[in-house]
Design an enzyme around this catalytic site. Structure first.
Site, short mmCIF file in Angstrom:
data_model
loop_
_atom_site.label_atom_id
_atom_site.label_comp_id
_atom_site.label_asym_id
_atom_site.label_seq_id
_atom_site.Cartn_x
_atom_site.Cartn_y
_atom_site.Cartn_z
N GLU A 162 0.84 -1.19 0.00
CA GLU A 162 0.00 0.00 0.00
C GLU A 162 0.87 1.24 0.00
O GLU A 162 1.79 1.35 0.79
CB GLU A 162 -0.90 -0.03 1.24
CG GLU A 162 -1.94 1.03 1.23
CD GLU A 162 -2.61 1.14 -0.14
OE1 GLU A 162 -3.33 0.21 -0.51
OE2 GLU A 162 -2.38 2.15 -0.85
N LYS A 217 8.35 -1.61 -2.23
CA LYS A 217 7.70 -0.84 -1.16
C LYS A 217 8.75 -0.25 -0.20
O LYS A 217 8.71 0.93 0.14
CB LYS A 217 6.73 -1.75 -0.41
CG LYS A 217 6.15 -1.18 0.84
CD LYS A 217 5.20 -0.03 0.58
CE LYS A 217 4.94 0.70 1.87
NZ LYS A 217 3.80 1.52 1.91
N CYS A 273 6.00 4.38 9.09
CA CYS A 273 6.67 3.65 8.00
C CYS A 273 8.14 3.99 7.78
O CYS A 273 8.97 3.08 7.70
CB CYS A 273 5.94 3.91 6.69
SG CYS A 273 4.40 3.02 6.62
C1 UDX Z 1 4.54 7.28 3.88
C2 UDX Z 1 4.59 7.20 2.35
O1 UDX Z 1 4.44 8.52 1.81
C3 UDX Z 1 3.50 6.28 1.84
O2 UDX Z 1 3.61 6.12 0.43
C4 UDX Z 1 3.65 4.93 2.52
O3 UDX Z 1 2.60 4.08 2.11
C5 UDX Z 1 3.65 5.07 4.02
O4 UDX Z 1 4.66 5.98 4.44
P1 UDX Z 1 3.04 8.57 5.67
O5 UDX Z 1 4.11 8.17 6.63
O6 UDX Z 1 1.62 8.27 6.00
O7 UDX Z 1 3.31 7.87 4.25
O8 UDX Z 1 3.12 10.14 5.39
P2 UDX Z 1 4.09 11.08 4.52
O9 UDX Z 1 3.26 12.10 3.86
O10 UDX Z 1 4.99 10.30 3.65
O11 UDX Z 1 4.95 11.83 5.64
C6 UDX Z 1 5.90 11.17 6.44
C7 UDX Z 1 6.62 12.17 7.33
O12 UDX Z 1 7.48 13.01 6.56
C8 UDX Z 1 5.68 13.14 8.07
O13 UDX Z 1 6.17 13.35 9.38
C9 UDX Z 1 5.76 14.40 7.25
O14 UDX Z 1 5.42 15.55 7.99
C10 UDX Z 1 7.22 14.38 6.84
N1 UDX Z 1 7.50 15.17 5.64
C11 UDX Z 1 6.93 14.85 4.45
C12 UDX Z 1 8.42 16.23 5.70
O15 UDX Z 1 8.96 16.52 6.76
N2 UDX Z 1 8.71 16.93 4.55
C13 UDX Z 1 8.13 16.62 3.35
O16 UDX Z 1 8.46 17.30 2.36
C14 UDX Z 1 7.21 15.55 3.29
#
Ligand code: UDX
Ligand code: ADP
Length: 459
Positions: A162, A217, A273
């Site tokens: 996913e 993944k 993740c």
């Molecule tokens: C992530 C992956 O994006 C997704 O494809 C996978 O299925 C699960 O892991 P998620 O952890 O839910 O998803 O959120 P994501 O939007 O990726 O953000 C992860 C972390 O990175 C958050 O703490 C977010 O605030 C941070 N982040 C994200 C940043 O600090 N800067 C960015 O530019 C993007």
């Protein structure tokens, strides 16, 4: 085989939204999501939709329209397994906290229990789909358990990782960049692909062998996290040189080879993740003796830890090298906006550092309640429950949380933070009043005009 009934084991952040969207787009398939956690199932069945265990924009509406029509939530795992031709495994795979691979490898005990459960109770052939993120070659383990169980039935294993991100899960599921299905049986792959084809264009459905799917993944998450650590490393350099990280991100993001997404410098990435999957990648690389590969990816985690530590150190240093007895208002506890998930949130670690310096923390988060914040801190095991209660309070209003505070630390990029009456907040704070914007969501010049001393990441 035509799939008429699906069982999903695990009613969490992945299983819940994924099955809701499959149900919405496949009215002729009955889906039962099962979980050993009876409270969680009861919350999914609650007639009050604000009590759903997971907050995701757009999710409550789908639950409302499909629940008890073709989407069911139950604790009766065995019946759901038996009634289904296809079973998704969507249980969590946290980093191991014990034994071999402690702190690095994924704990597969929940996955193994599911495989054993399926093998024991299945009375017909099944397609078993790995949805949880797993180390490469986990399908081998599942296959081995299912095929050596003495069962007379045929089990086909598929990997269907996913890619949804929390906070945008429903939209990501409705409009995925791609759906990845890895497997050995063309027939089983076709069965799963047909389910997605009811709303995902055929060209976005990618099929590979099992191992490529599992490794893709982990690799996707490692690459995404690497971008954040890369820009965060530059943010430190920006603070020293007078460059502005937002301007640097914009300038490099306009190069189409780099792209503009996922370049927001922050207090550090969180979520269930990124850290877990990279640790897992590092562990796998080491187990094959690939030490350079392992060291390369481990640096992404080390940089993230450094960024969180650097944020709290800067705050303490700016507050005249002491936060002892000072109230620090914290806006946001979730690991990102639009979710109530707090796993690995930077707020937990920054709070821990500040508590070590005897600060009093006052938190406001629109979706995270007091008891969750306390559970997160207690889980760290760095101080007693009473100490955490004494050190960290929560408010249901941001204005109360920030009243009389010496500094505001912005930990999550909730949109509502931008709309606050910052003049009022300033008037009610101790002077000088500081803002440490861990998400770069406020305008430096505006905040300085009000009177704040404003510090952001990389400016
Ligand atoms: C992530 C992956 O994006 C997704 O494809 C996978 O299925 C699960 O892991 P998620 O952890 O839910 O998803 O959120 P994501 O939007 O990726 O953000 C992860 C972390 O990175 C958050 O703490 C977010 O605030 C941070 N982040 C994200 C940043 O600090 N800067 C960015 O530019 C993007
Ligand atoms: P994710 O983010 O991967 O969805 P969650 O922790 O939100 O992780 O959800 C995983 C769910 O799986 C939990 O609700 C947990 O109770 C459930 N679970 C774990 N093991 C089993 C099992 N053997 N049978 C049924 N449910 C399980």
């Amino acid at each position: 085989m035509k799939i008429k009934n699906i069982c999903c084991i695990g009613a969490g952040y992945v299983g819940g939204p994924t099955m809701a969207v499959i149900a919405k787009n496949n009215p002729n398939i009955n889906i039962t999501i099962v979980d050993i956690n009876a409270d969680r199932i009861a919350a999914w069945n609650d007639s009050d939709l604000s009590k759903l265990p997971i907050f995701e924009p757009g999710l409550a509406e789908i639950i409302k329209s499909n629940r008890n029509k073709n989407l069911f939530f139950s604790t009766d795992i065995n019946t759901a397994i038996n009634n289904s031709e296809m079973i998704f495994i969507s249980v969590h795979t946290p980093t191991k906290t014990y034994g071999k691979g402690k702190g690095m490898a994924s704990d597969l005990k929940y996955i193994e229990l599911c495989a054993r459960n399926i093998a024991e109770v299945a009375k017909t052939d099944k397609i078993v789909v790995e949805k949880s993120t797993l180390p490469v070659r986990t399908a081998e383990t599942i296959k081995s358990i299912l095929h050596n169980s003495g069962s007379d039935f045929k089990f086909d294993i598929l990997s269907n990782p996913e890619f949804l991100a929390e906070g945008t899960a429903v939209n990501d599921l409705l409009n995925p960049d791609r759906v990845l299905i890895g497997g050995e049986s063309d027939e089983a792959i076709e069965c799963l692909a047909n389910i997605y084809k009811s709303w995902v264009p055929q060209e976005k459905i990618l099929t590979t062998n099992l191992w490529s799917s599992e490794l893709s993944k982990l690799t996707a998450n490692a690459f995404l996290a690497q971008r954040i650590s890369s820009i965060n490393s530059i943010s430190e350099l920006c603070e020293q040189t007078g460059a502005n990280v937002n301007e640097v991100a914009k300038a490099i993001g306009m190069d189409s080879r780099i792209g503009s997404k996922f370049l927001h410098a922050s207090v550090g990435f969180g979520g269930s993740c990124f850290q877990k999957d990279i640790l897992n990648l590092v562990y796998i690389a080491k187990s094959y003796g690939l030490n350079e590969v392992a060291d390369y990816w481990e640096q992404v985690i080390l940089m993230n830890d450094h960024q969180k530590r650097r944020f709290s150190d800067r705050l303490i240093k700016t507050l005249y090298n002491t936060v002892s007895g000072k109230k620090i208002g914290m806006l946001g506890w979730a690991f990102k906006k639009d979710t109530n998930d707090t796993r690995e949130s930077a707020a937990i670690y920054v709070t821990d550092h500040l508590l070590n310096e005897q600060a009093n923390i006052s938190v406001y988060d629109p979706k995270v309640p007091h008891n969750k914040i306390q559970t997160d801190l207690n889980y760290l095991n760095t101080r007693t429950e009473d100490e955490n209660e004494a050190g960290v309070s929560t408010s249901s209003s941001p204005y109360d949380a920030l009243k009389d505070a010496h500094a505001v630390a912005i930990m999550t990029e909730w949109d509502e933070f931008k709309t606050y009456d910052w003049k009022k907040i300033y008037a009610d704070m101790k002077k000088p009043a500081f803002i440490f914007d861990g998400r770069n969501i406020l305008e430096k010049s505006e905040m300085e005009k009000i009177g704040f001393e404003y510090y952001s990441i990389g400016q």
